[in-house]
Enzyme design. Structure first.
Site, PDB file in Angstrom:
ATOM      1  N   ARG A 110       0.748  -0.905   0.129  1.00  0.00           N
ATOM      2  CA  ARG A 110      -0.191  -0.082  -0.067  1.00  0.00           C
ATOM      3  C   ARG A 110       0.850   1.165   0.198  1.00  0.00           C
ATOM      4  O   ARG A 110       1.810   1.208   0.871  1.00  0.00           O
ATOM      5  CB  ARG A 110      -0.719  -0.104   1.226  1.00  0.00           C
ATOM      6  CG  ARG A 110      -1.507   1.148   1.067  1.00  0.00           C
ATOM      7  CD  ARG A 110      -3.221   0.045   2.430  1.00  0.00           C
ATOM      8  NE  ARG A 110      -2.872   0.609   3.638  1.00  0.00           N
ATOM      9  CZ  ARG A 110      -3.655   0.875   4.947  1.00  0.00           C
ATOM     10  NH1 ARG A 110      -4.425   1.312   4.305  1.00  0.00           N
ATOM     11  NH2 ARG A 110      -2.851   0.947   5.874  1.00  0.00           N
ATOM     12  N   THR A 114      -1.190   7.778  -0.848  1.00  0.00           N
ATOM     13  CA  THR A 114      -2.467   7.211  -1.483  1.00  0.00           C
ATOM     14  C   THR A 114      -3.392   6.658  -0.904  1.00  0.00           C
ATOM     15  O   THR A 114      -4.707   6.529  -1.570  1.00  0.00           O
ATOM     16  CB  THR A 114      -2.487   7.540  -3.194  1.00  0.00           C
ATOM     17  OG1 THR A 114      -1.674   5.566  -3.440  1.00  0.00           O
ATOM     18  CG2 THR A 114      -1.370   8.286  -3.742  1.00  0.00           C
ATOM     19  N   ASP A 211      -0.554  -3.465  12.689  1.00  0.00           N
ATOM     20  CA  ASP A 211      -0.104  -3.870  11.137  1.00  0.00           C
ATOM     21  C   ASP A 211      -0.044  -5.574  11.638  1.00  0.00           C
ATOM     22  O   ASP A 211       0.831  -5.704  11.811  1.00  0.00           O
ATOM     23  CB  ASP A 211       0.980  -2.928  10.653  1.00  0.00           C
ATOM     24  CG  ASP A 211       1.397  -3.281   9.282  1.00  0.00           C
ATOM     25  OD1 ASP A 211       1.592  -2.570   7.740  1.00  0.00           O
ATOM     26  OD2 ASP A 211       2.571  -4.558   9.322  1.00  0.00           O
ATOM     27  N   ASP A 214       3.238  -6.761  10.442  1.00  0.00           N
ATOM     28  CA  ASP A 214       4.392  -6.138  10.910  1.00  0.00           C
ATOM     29  C   ASP A 214       4.655  -7.409  12.602  1.00  0.00           C
ATOM     30  O   ASP A 214       5.280  -7.683  12.570  1.00  0.00           O
ATOM     31  CB  ASP A 214       4.245  -5.037  11.899  1.00  0.00           C
ATOM     32  CG  ASP A 214       5.327  -3.835  10.997  1.00  0.00           C
ATOM     33  OD1 ASP A 214       5.833  -4.502  10.206  1.00  0.00           O
ATOM     34  OD2 ASP A 214       5.387  -2.733  11.149  1.00  0.00           O
TER      35      ASP A 214
END
Ligand code: URA
Length: 221
Positions: A110, A114, A211, A214
């Site tokens: 990602r 944006t 995340d 992660d």
């Protein structure tokens, strides 16, 4: 076990899932605890995600007599598509349960500004088989903005897969992500184990789990 939000969106609702989600969400759960809890939920998600796949009848001889059993349709093609990197956490169990499936990795990350997906790996070819018999199970633990999901689904459709044969499986989904996918595709099925509150300004799901990549791969700073 499931709570159906609409005909194509299923949120699993079960004490075993809630229990394991609480471990996954806890920032103090280490990688081992996190992954083990996630694997337990993966089995439940997979049972639901595969529930509409086609079967065929076969004859089996038990030690006592002949009987009719059902197995996955041998003429069908089943594609497991983990979105890298977090989707890999579902892949081992998906392959264990569908050992005859093809695994097509989807490489996208990602763009942090944006929030749009950037593709870096896609080795899939045009579908040559009878399209009605090709089924795709897209794996991504977080259905957040829905941008990667929509891009990935569009890509499979462009390769010849029928929309109604695509299943998107996630651990946690946002209302925004569900809306994005369901408004773009009327026939894609979504199976998830939690529908959270909303996205934050960075596109993270709240309350979520942080995340996913992660936490799975222990790259939290
Ligand atoms: N991806 C993640 O890993 N977590 C989120 O909350 C959203 C997207």
């Amino acid at each position: 076990m499931e709570a159906l939000i609409n005909k194509n969106v299923t949120v699993l609702n079960h004490p075993l899932i809630k229990h394991n989600l609480s471990i996954i969400r806890d920032k103090n759960s280490d990688t081992e605890k996190f992954k083990n809890a996630l694997k337990r939920i993966t089995y439940a998600l997979m049972y639901e995600a595969t529930s509409s796949l086609p079967t065929q009848k076969i004859t089996v001889e038990t030690p006592l007599m002949e009987t009719t059993c059902e197995v996955f349709d041998k003429e069908a093609q089943y594609i497991i598509a983990p979105i890298l990197r977090a989707g890999l956490i579902f892949c081992e169990i998906a392959q264990e349960l569908l050992p005859f499936a093809n695994v097509h990795h989807i490489g996208m990350y990602r763009d942090e500004k944006t929030l749009e997906p950037v593709w870096y790996y896609d080795k899939r070819k045009e579908i040559k088989k009878d399209k009605s018999k090709v089924f795709v199970l897209i794996l991504d633990p977080m259905l957040a903005t829905g941008n990667s999901a929509v891009d990935c689904i569009k890509n499979f459709i462009s390769k010849g897969v029928l929309e109604e044969n695509i299943i998107f499986m996630s651990l946690i989904s946002s209302p925004e992500g569900i809306e994005k996918v369901t408004s773009n595709f009327k026939n894609v099925k979504i199976i998830t184990s939690a529908l959270d509150e909303k996205l934050n300004s960075k596109g993270y799901i709240l309350p979520g789990l942080g995340d996913a990549g992660d936490r799975i791969f222990n790259t939290v700073d």
